[in-house]
Structure formats: C-alpha cells, structure tokens
Design a protein around this motif. Structure first.
Motif, PDB file in Angstrom:
ATOM      1  N   GLY A   1       9.272 -20.171 -47.901  1.00 36.81           N
ATOM      2  CA  GLY A   1       7.978 -19.498 -47.991  1.00 36.81           C
ATOM      3  C   GLY A   1       7.453 -19.431 -49.402  1.00 36.81           C
ATOM      4  N   ALA A   2       8.365 -19.331 -50.372  1.00 37.50           N
ATOM      5  CA  ALA A   2       7.939 -19.229 -51.769  1.00 37.50           C
ATOM      6  C   ALA A   2       7.357 -20.533 -52.294  1.00 37.50           C
ATOM      7  CB  ALA A   2       9.113 -18.802 -52.636  1.00 37.50           C
ATOM      8  N   ILE A   3       7.732 -21.669 -51.695  1.00 38.82           N
ATOM      9  CA  ILE A   3       7.228 -22.955 -52.179  1.00 38.82           C
ATOM     10  C   ILE A   3       5.707 -23.018 -52.078  1.00 38.82           C
ATOM     11  CG2 ILE A   3       7.186 -25.443 -51.735  1.00 38.82           C
ATOM     12  CD1 ILE A   3      10.118 -25.214 -50.864  1.00 38.82           C
ATOM     13  N   GLY A   4       5.180 -22.706 -50.881  1.00 39.13           N
ATOM     14  CA  GLY A   4       3.730 -22.731 -50.706  1.00 39.13           C
ATOM     15  C   GLY A   4       3.033 -21.687 -51.554  1.00 39.13           C
ATOM     16  N   SER A   5       3.641 -20.516 -51.687  1.00 40.23           N
ATOM     17  CA  SER A   5       3.050 -19.453 -52.497  1.00 40.23           C
ATOM     18  C   SER A   5       2.953 -19.864 -53.958  1.00 40.23           C
ATOM     19  CB  SER A   5       3.878 -18.179 -52.350  1.00 40.23           C
ATOM     20  OG  SER A   5       3.380 -17.150 -53.168  1.00 40.23           O
ATOM     21  N   HIS A   6       4.032 -20.451 -54.486  1.00 30.84           N
ATOM     22  CA  HIS A   6       4.025 -20.876 -55.890  1.00 30.84           C
ATOM     23  C   HIS A   6       3.037 -22.012 -56.119  1.00 30.84           C
ATOM     24  CE1 HIS A   6       8.376 -19.189 -56.394  1.00 30.84           C
ATOM     25  NE2 HIS A   6       7.451 -18.237 -56.407  1.00 30.84           N
ATOM     26  N   ALA A   7       2.919 -22.911 -55.150  1.00 34.98           N
ATOM     27  CA  ALA A   7       1.962 -24.018 -55.289  1.00 34.98           C
ATOM     28  C   ALA A   7       0.535 -23.500 -55.329  1.00 34.98           C
ATOM     29  CB  ALA A   7       2.126 -24.997 -54.132  1.00 34.98           C
ATOM     30  N   ALA A   8       0.201 -22.543 -54.453  1.00 33.42           N
ATOM     31  CA  ALA A   8      -1.144 -21.973 -54.451  1.00 33.42           C
ATOM     32  C   ALA A   8      -1.422 -21.239 -55.756  1.00 33.42           C
ATOM     33  CB  ALA A   8      -1.311 -21.027 -53.264  1.00 33.42           C
ATOM     34  N   ALA A   9      -0.437 -20.483 -56.251  1.00 32.14           N
ATOM     35  CA  ALA A   9      -0.619 -19.764 -57.514  1.00 32.14           C
ATOM     36  C   ALA A   9      -0.814 -20.736 -58.675  1.00 32.14           C
ATOM     37  CB  ALA A   9       0.577 -18.862 -57.776  1.00 32.14           C
ATOM     38  N   ALA A  10      -0.097 -21.872 -58.640  1.00 27.85           N
ATOM     39  CA  ALA A  10      -0.247 -22.868 -59.705  1.00 27.85           C
ATOM     40  C   ALA A  10      -1.653 -23.463 -59.711  1.00 27.85           C
ATOM     41  CB  ALA A  10       0.792 -23.971 -59.527  1.00 27.85           C
TER      42      ALA A  10
ATOM     43  N   LEU B   1       0.805 -15.223 -46.506  1.00 30.47           N
ATOM     44  CA  LEU B   1       1.833 -15.454 -45.488  1.00 30.47           C
ATOM     45  C   LEU B   1       3.206 -15.027 -46.014  1.00 30.47           C
ATOM     46  CD1 LEU B   1       2.441 -16.659 -42.685  1.00 30.47           C
ATOM     47  CD2 LEU B   1       2.832 -18.849 -43.819  1.00 30.47           C
ATOM     48  N   GLU B   2       3.479 -15.357 -47.263  1.00 33.76           N
ATOM     49  CA  GLU B   2       4.777 -14.972 -47.834  1.00 33.76           C
ATOM     50  C   GLU B   2       4.879 -13.455 -47.977  1.00 33.76           C
ATOM     51  OE1 GLU B   2       7.557 -15.531 -51.803  1.00 33.76           O
ATOM     52  OE2 GLU B   2       5.380 -15.754 -51.901  1.00 33.76           O
ATOM     53  N   GLU B   3       3.818 -12.822 -48.497  1.00 31.36           N
ATOM     54  CA  GLU B   3       3.867 -11.391 -48.764  1.00 31.36           C
ATOM     55  C   GLU B   3       3.876 -10.551 -47.491  1.00 31.36           C
ATOM     56  OE1 GLU B   3       0.498 -10.746 -51.219  1.00 31.36           O
ATOM     57  OE2 GLU B   3       1.468 -11.468 -53.063  1.00 31.36           O
ATOM     58  N   GLU B   4       3.095 -10.976 -46.489  1.00 30.90           N
ATOM     59  CA  GLU B   4       2.890 -10.131 -45.316  1.00 30.90           C
ATOM     60  C   GLU B   4       3.801 -10.474 -44.140  1.00 30.90           C
ATOM     61  OE1 GLU B   4      -1.232 -10.476 -44.401  1.00 30.90           O
ATOM     62  OE2 GLU B   4      -1.885  -9.898 -46.422  1.00 30.90           O
ATOM     63  N   VAL B   5       4.314 -11.714 -44.099  1.00 29.31           N
ATOM     64  CA  VAL B   5       5.111 -12.137 -42.938  1.00 29.31           C
ATOM     65  C   VAL B   5       6.527 -12.531 -43.347  1.00 29.31           C
ATOM     66  CG1 VAL B   5       5.275 -13.763 -41.011  1.00 29.31           C
ATOM     67  CG2 VAL B   5       3.032 -12.910 -41.741  1.00 29.31           C
ATOM     68  N   ILE B   6       6.637 -13.527 -44.216  1.00 27.90           N
ATOM     69  CA  ILE B   6       7.953 -14.099 -44.502  1.00 27.90           C
ATOM     70  C   ILE B   6       8.848 -13.109 -45.247  1.00 27.90           C
ATOM     71  CG2 ILE B   6       9.157 -15.931 -45.741  1.00 27.90           C
ATOM     72  CD1 ILE B   6       6.822 -17.760 -45.160  1.00 27.90           C
ATOM     73  N   ARG B   7       8.321 -12.460 -46.278  1.00 34.00           N
ATOM     74  CA  ARG B   7       9.165 -11.554 -47.060  1.00 34.00           C
ATOM     75  C   ARG B   7       9.696 -10.388 -46.222  1.00 34.00           C
ATOM     76  NH1 ARG B   7       6.449  -9.863 -52.480  1.00 34.00           N
ATOM     77  NH2 ARG B   7       6.406 -12.141 -52.649  1.00 34.00           N
ATOM     78  N   PRO B   8       8.840  -9.677 -45.448  1.00 35.10           N
ATOM     79  CA  PRO B   8       9.397  -8.618 -44.591  1.00 35.10           C
ATOM     80  C   PRO B   8      10.400  -9.150 -43.568  1.00 35.10           C
ATOM     81  CG  PRO B   8       7.023  -8.378 -44.803  1.00 35.10           C
ATOM     82  CD  PRO B   8       7.372  -9.701 -45.383  1.00 35.10           C
ATOM     83  N   LEU B   9      10.160 -10.394 -43.075  1.00 38.87           N
ATOM     84  CA  LEU B   9      11.061 -10.964 -42.086  1.00 38.87           C
ATOM     85  C   LEU B   9      12.422 -11.283 -42.690  1.00 38.87           C
ATOM     86  CD1 LEU B   9      11.320 -11.939 -39.162  1.00 38.87           C
ATOM     87  CD2 LEU B   9      10.466 -14.169 -39.912  1.00 38.87           C
ATOM     88  N   THR B  10      12.431 -11.818 -43.908  1.00 39.53           N
ATOM     89  CA  THR B  10      13.706 -12.160 -44.546  1.00 39.53           C
ATOM     90  C   THR B  10      14.553 -10.926 -44.818  1.00 39.53           C
ATOM     91  OG1 THR B  10      12.641 -12.101 -46.730  1.00 39.53           O
ATOM     92  CG2 THR B  10      12.775 -14.236 -45.627  1.00 39.53           C
ATOM     93  N   GLU B  11      13.894  -9.787 -45.044  1.00 41.86           N
ATOM     94  CA  GLU B  11      14.640  -8.554 -45.293  1.00 41.86           C
ATOM     95  C   GLU B  11      15.365  -8.058 -44.044  1.00 41.86           C
ATOM     96  OE1 GLU B  11      11.732  -5.906 -46.808  1.00 41.86           O
ATOM     97  OE2 GLU B  11      11.585  -6.883 -48.779  1.00 41.86           O
ATOM     98  N   ARG B  12      14.883  -8.445 -42.867  1.00 41.85           N
ATOM     99  CA  ARG B  12      15.501  -7.999 -41.620  1.00 41.85           C
ATOM    100  C   ARG B  12      16.560  -8.989 -41.106  1.00 41.85           C
ATOM    101  NH1 ARG B  12       9.890  -7.313 -40.217  1.00 41.85           N
ATOM    102  NH2 ARG B  12       9.211  -5.163 -40.507  1.00 41.85           N
ATOM    103  N   LEU B  13      16.453 -10.241 -41.522  1.00 42.44           N
ATOM    104  CA  LEU B  13      17.363 -11.265 -41.014  1.00 42.44           C
ATOM    105  C   LEU B  13      18.657 -11.305 -41.819  1.00 42.44           C
ATOM    106  CD1 LEU B  13      14.834 -14.196 -40.472  1.00 42.44           C
ATOM    107  CD2 LEU B  13      15.925 -12.806 -38.691  1.00 42.44           C
ATOM    108  N   PRO B  14      19.730 -11.804 -41.248  1.00 40.23           N
ATOM    109  CA  PRO B  14      20.978 -11.994 -42.009  1.00 40.23           C
ATOM    110  C   PRO B  14      20.738 -12.930 -43.197  1.00 40.23           C
ATOM    111  CG  PRO B  14      21.349 -12.279 -39.651  1.00 40.23           C
ATOM    112  CD  PRO B  14      19.864 -12.190 -39.836  1.00 40.23           C
ATOM    113  N   GLU B  15      21.492 -12.736 -44.249  1.00 40.29           N
ATOM    114  CA  GLU B  15      21.272 -13.493 -45.485  1.00 40.29           C
ATOM    115  C   GLU B  15      21.345 -15.002 -45.296  1.00 40.29           C
ATOM    116  OE1 GLU B  15      23.160 -13.780 -49.992  1.00 40.29           O
ATOM    117  OE2 GLU B  15      23.497 -12.015 -48.752  1.00 40.29           O
ATOM    118  N   PRO B  16      22.284 -15.537 -44.507  1.00 40.59           N
ATOM    119  CA  PRO B  16      22.327 -17.009 -44.343  1.00 40.59           C
ATOM    120  C   PRO B  16      21.043 -17.584 -43.770  1.00 40.59           C
ATOM    121  CG  PRO B  16      24.371 -16.019 -43.569  1.00 40.59           C
ATOM    122  CD  PRO B  16      23.425 -14.887 -43.824  1.00 40.59           C
ATOM    123  N   ILE B  17      20.299 -16.777 -43.009  1.00 37.89           N
ATOM    124  CA  ILE B  17      19.036 -17.256 -42.436  1.00 37.89           C
ATOM    125  C   ILE B  17      17.861 -16.838 -43.306  1.00 37.89           C
ATOM    126  CG2 ILE B  17      17.526 -17.166 -40.417  1.00 37.89           C
ATOM    127  CD1 ILE B  17      19.985 -16.575 -38.719  1.00 37.89           C
ATOM    128  N   GLY B  18      17.881 -15.586 -43.765  1.00 30.22           N
ATOM    129  CA  GLY B  18      16.745 -15.043 -44.510  1.00 30.22           C
ATOM    130  C   GLY B  18      16.534 -15.699 -45.858  1.00 30.22           C
TER     131      GLY B  18
END
Length: 355
Positions: free
Chosen positions: A301-310, A277-294
């Motif tokens: 998004g990174a919280i769940g990704s880091h937890a799964a990797a741990a 979800l982070e790699e395919e959805v959230i990361r591309p989306l944050t690159e398009r959104l303004p920095e205060p939102i992205g």
C-alpha cells in the motif's frame, strides 16, 4: 531594508522576497480552507448536549479563529514583502541608482522597470489575491461561497449531460441537445480559465484540470451540435459516450470539494487516491491482521502512496521554479488577466461593504 557593507550589494534580493511572499500567500489560502473545513465539520457533527456545545465552542473560538488569524497574518506578511520588493526595484532602477551597483536581479531588469506602470495600473484597477488560483468558482466567489457555487454548477452540468444523452425530463431531442451545448460552452470557458491559471502558477495538475474540462466539454458540445444537423445519427451514437465522460468528470469535481488537500484540483484529488487508500483502508487493516500478512500488505500500500506523494513534490518544485522565472515579467501580467477579471466583482462587493 537592511544593507550589506561589501560595496557591491545594497538592499535585498527581490526575487527571494517575492518567492517568500508566494509561499506565505499559499499557506494563507490553505489555512483559510482548513478553517472553513473545520467549521463545517463542527456544524455537521451529529452530537448534541453540553459536551458537544463545549467542543464546538473550543473548535470555533480557538481552532477556527486561530487559523483565521494565522491566515490573515500570513497574508499581511506577504503583502508587506511584495511592497518591499517593489520599493527595492524602484530604488535600484538604473535611473535612480546613485551609489554602489545593485545586484543583477534588480539592476538588469530594465524591461520589468519599463513594465511597472502597466503592472501598477492593473493592481489598481483589477487587484489580485495573493497565492495560487484555487479554481474558477473559488476565485470568483471566495473560499466560503465558491465551493457551494461549484457544487451547484456540477449539478447543472450533470443534468445537462444526461439531457444530451436523452435521459431525464428533457429527453432526447433538440431541447436536450441545446441545453447540453450551452452548458458545454460554459464549461469550455471554465476549462480555459483553469488551464491558463495553471500555466501562470506552474501547476501542472491545474493545467490538466483545465485541459480535461475543455476537451470533454468540446467533444460533448460537438456531439450534441451534430444532433441538430443532418448528421444527427452520428451525434446520437457519440453523445452518450461524451455525455457519460462529462458526467463522470463533474462527479470527480464534486468529490474534490470535500478534500482540502486537493486544493480545488480534481486531478490532484484523483492522484491522492492511493494516499487516501493507504491511510483510510490499508493501514487500519494491517493493524488488525497478523504480522506475516499485515506487513507485506502495508508495504504494498505504501508504494502507491509514495509514488503519488513524489508526483506532488515534483509538481510543487516545477511550480516554484516557473513562478520564479516569470515573476515580474509581461508574461505574468498577461496570464493574470483572466483571474484579475474573475476576482474583480468580489473585490468590488467587498469594497462596497467596507464603505
């Protein structure tokens, strides 16, 4: 094999050799899976023309072939390390030692030395592929045919689950219930196999796969069996619930086949959902959104990704320590018997083709 000159140690640490061999075997299996995935992707790519042909040529002759050669080299290195470890154990056995004492990892394992003839007999009769199990169907048919076979069995399982629920051509009745019971019984065997090999490999996620498959199949089999008894009304209430669960789990298994990072494990595939979800959805989306939102969205998004990797890292750590604890013991030989039996037909066919 090198020798230390301190007078207290000769030869090598066989546990370290076997640990390295397991790592090489696992890396070889991953390389083979990646090669198969690349080859399939190149074939399925909707692209025609001279550039497409040139790309597929490079992909096949360089990338895929290179991964295949790398996998073969790693597998050969793993076999060599295992052979060296066995030679060291044989040389360092108390009855054969004639010089300085050897390290306790070799000299004190008299049980392993006594067990070695049984282990060697198993290796001759039922050889085992290096590396961890990659699931029942891949162990049975190999990295190329195994996923196709599992995909077909997923279809059988889902149709049987629907038949047990009274959906489909069979409809509700004895025929649908019998079909569901037979399929559930087979899936219970597959679940037991995967759980036992997860225990052998120290892979908690593989154990979860097997336990889930066995439990859902047992519950659905019982519900459908009730429909063939005077308690049929109870079975008709429960079987749609258990059948839906079996169908959904089979769908998860099918999705796993397209995820090489899952290593054939539905539980690992589901666990990696936040990473995807982070790699395919959230990361591309944050690159398009303004920095205060992205930026806050990216951190969330990174919280769940880091937890799964741990969780994956912890599972790998447990696996390494567990394998080091049971390697060279009777426990390992007993737990390896189901996989040795499943792989035996494939080894027999390969040996026949070579002759």
């Amino acid at each position: 094999m090198g020798a230390m000159t301190t007078g207290t140690f000769l030869g090598c640490d066989t546990d370290a050799l076997r640990d390295t061999a397991r790592l090489l075997g696992a890396a070889s299996a991953r390389a083979e899976a990646s090669a198969a995935e690349l080859a399939a992707s190149g074939t399925a790519l909707a692209w025609e023309g001279p550039d497409a042909d040139a790309f597929r040529d490079v992909l096949g002759h360089r990338a895929v072939a290179g991964l295949a050669r790398l996998a073969a080299a790693w597998r050969a290195a793993a076999v060599t390390l295992c052979r060296e470890a066995e030679d060291q154990d044989a040389t360092s056995a108390p009855s054969a030692a004639s010089g300085p004492s050897v390290p306790s990892a070799a000299s004190t394992s008299s049980a392993a030395s006594a067990r070695r003839p049984i282990h060697e007999l198993l290796e001759r009769l039922l050889p085992l592929v290096d590396g961890p199990s990659r699931g029942f169907f891949t162990d049975l048919a190999g990295t190329e045919a195994g996923p196709e076979l599992e995909h077909g069995w997923v279809g059988v399982t889902q149709k049987s689950a629907l038949a047990g629920m009274g959906i489909g051509r069979a409809g509700r009745g004895p025929l649908g219930s019998l079909r569901a019971v037979a399929t559930d019984r087979a899936n219970m065997g597959i679940g037991f196999y995967e759980a036992s090999q997860g225990v052998r490999d120290g892979d908690a996620l593989r154990v979860a796969d097997g336990v889930t498959t066995w439990s859902l199949s047992a519950a659905d089999g019982l519900a459908n069996a009730l429909e063939l008894t005077p308690l049929a009304p109870m079975g008709r209430v429960v079987s749609p619930i258990t059948g839906a669960a079996v169908w959904a789990w089979a769908e998860a298994r099918d999705s796993t086949l397209a995820d090489p990072d899952a290593q054939g494990s539905p539980s690992r595939h589901l666990l990696r959902t936040p990473i995807r979800l982070e790699e395919e959805v959230i990361r591309p989306l944050t690159e398009r959104l303004p920095e205060p939102i992205g930026e806050p969205l990216g951190r969330a998004g990174a919280i769940g990704s880091h937890a799964a990797a741990a969780v994956e890292d912890i599972d790998d750590l447990i696996a390494g320590r567990w394998r080091g604890a049971i390697d060279g013991t009777a426990v390992d030989d007993v737990l390896s018997l189901p996989r040795r039996s499943v792989e035996a037909p494939r080894h027999a066919v390969e040996a026949w083709r070579q002759r």
